[in-house]
Design a protein around this motif. Sequence first.
Motif, mmCIF file in Angstrom:
data_model
loop_
_atom_site.group_PDB
_atom_site.id
_atom_site.type_symbol
_atom_site.label_atom_id
_atom_site.label_comp_id
_atom_site.label_asym_id
_atom_site.label_seq_id
_atom_site.Cartn_x
_atom_site.Cartn_y
_atom_site.Cartn_z
ATOM 1 N N GLU A 68 0.720 -1.379 0.152
ATOM 2 C CA GLU A 68 0.017 0.147 0.120
ATOM 3 C C GLU A 68 0.820 1.387 -0.078
ATOM 4 O O GLU A 68 0.604 2.105 -0.676
ATOM 5 C CB GLU A 68 -1.147 0.105 1.239
ATOM 6 C CG GLU A 68 -1.908 1.159 1.255
ATOM 7 C CD GLU A 68 -2.777 1.253 2.314
ATOM 8 O OE1 GLU A 68 -2.920 2.410 3.009
ATOM 9 O OE2 GLU A 68 -3.297 0.217 2.776
ATOM 10 N N SER A 72 0.538 4.019 -2.961
ATOM 11 C CA SER A 72 0.414 5.380 -2.507
ATOM 12 C C SER A 72 1.516 6.573 -2.954
ATOM 13 O O SER A 72 1.081 7.620 -3.147
ATOM 14 C CB SER A 72 0.205 5.445 -0.988
ATOM 15 O OG SER A 72 -0.837 4.714 -0.570
ATOM 16 N N VAL A 93 -6.031 1.024 -2.370
ATOM 17 C CA VAL A 93 -5.193 1.217 -3.536
ATOM 18 C C VAL A 93 -5.278 0.265 -4.587
ATOM 19 O O VAL A 93 -6.037 -0.830 -4.198
ATOM 20 C CB VAL A 93 -3.784 1.366 -3.064
ATOM 21 C CG1 VAL A 93 -3.528 2.392 -2.064
ATOM 22 C CG2 VAL A 93 -3.224 -0.106 -2.510
ATOM 23 N N ALA A 315 -3.640 5.021 3.070
ATOM 24 C CA ALA A 315 -4.863 5.264 2.427
ATOM 25 C C ALA A 315 -5.995 4.409 3.201
ATOM 26 O O ALA A 315 -7.094 4.783 3.110
ATOM 27 C CB ALA A 315 -4.577 4.488 1.141
#
Length: 329
Positions: A68, A72, A93, A315
């Motif tokens: 992730e 990101s 994501v 996220a």
Amino acid sequence: MKPTRTLLVASAAALALALSACGTTEDDADNSSSDSNEKITITDARGEKVTLDGPAEKVASTEWNTVEYLISLGIQPTAVSDIKGFKAWDQSVELDDSATDIGTRGEPSIDTLAGLGLDVVFVTDTLAGDAIKQIEETTPVIVMPGGDSSDPFGQMWKNVDLVAQATGTEDEAADLKKDFDDKIAEAKETIAATDAAGAPVAFNDAWEQGGAVSVRPYLEGSQIGAVLKELGFEDAWTSVEGVEGDAVYGLGTTDIEGLTKLPADTLYWYIANDTDVDVYAGSLKDNKVWTSLPFVKAGNVERFPDGIWMFGGPASMLDFTDAVVKTVS
């Protein structure tokens, strides 16, 4: 092995290894990244200095939180552990379909990793056996802690910064943190204007084994607990005697009887996934202890949306925050 159970094993392994904290950017001349033509030397969680020929482009990760982080920051991983599981549990994501699956998070395929020509492999300090040494025979390895219950947000950002240093995405990391702080502040203001402001929250996941239901509280030392605290909620789990969090993920354990100790006005929130069994909608539906709880009678039980990884990065934490705002608004 299902994600909820795997993390209990990972927590224990992380504690047993007792590795040092992740390298940071603070006054550390060894942690540097200039332009793409210069080598980058990073000190990881082991205290090992890892030198890369330049910003890493072909990267792999054995743990989903780092996957992730990478996405990101604008980096699509070349290889990821348990892609099917990742796409079910972390939908904050989007992972490209071109990524290669390297096996389980705890025991990745060493042969697959060796054949990909990677610039670096990011791992946590929970890999089984001598997996890290085996990977290092062909590819640089950067080790990060899975978490730190004494400073969950701090460790998350240290990990993000370490990935950013290795991939030359420090500017993107700074933007990510600003966006995160702004959105948390906005959500806090919104929640403060609702009837739920300051309410006790008991966030958890649960599973059944051998006919017995186990509940796993996310305490203040968890990333989720840190978000809830920042948003102004109280930790309802402090009312349940004997519930203590582990040093890495801030997770506790209790049973259905333990829930009787929660405050009557508790907001009881939990995470599940359609790939797993939701015990609250299943075996507990007609359980007399469960149905007699005041917050159950009041309808203050909420299953949060699938695909928010409770151990993820910024996220995931922002998707969780959005879900909180929607729940109390």
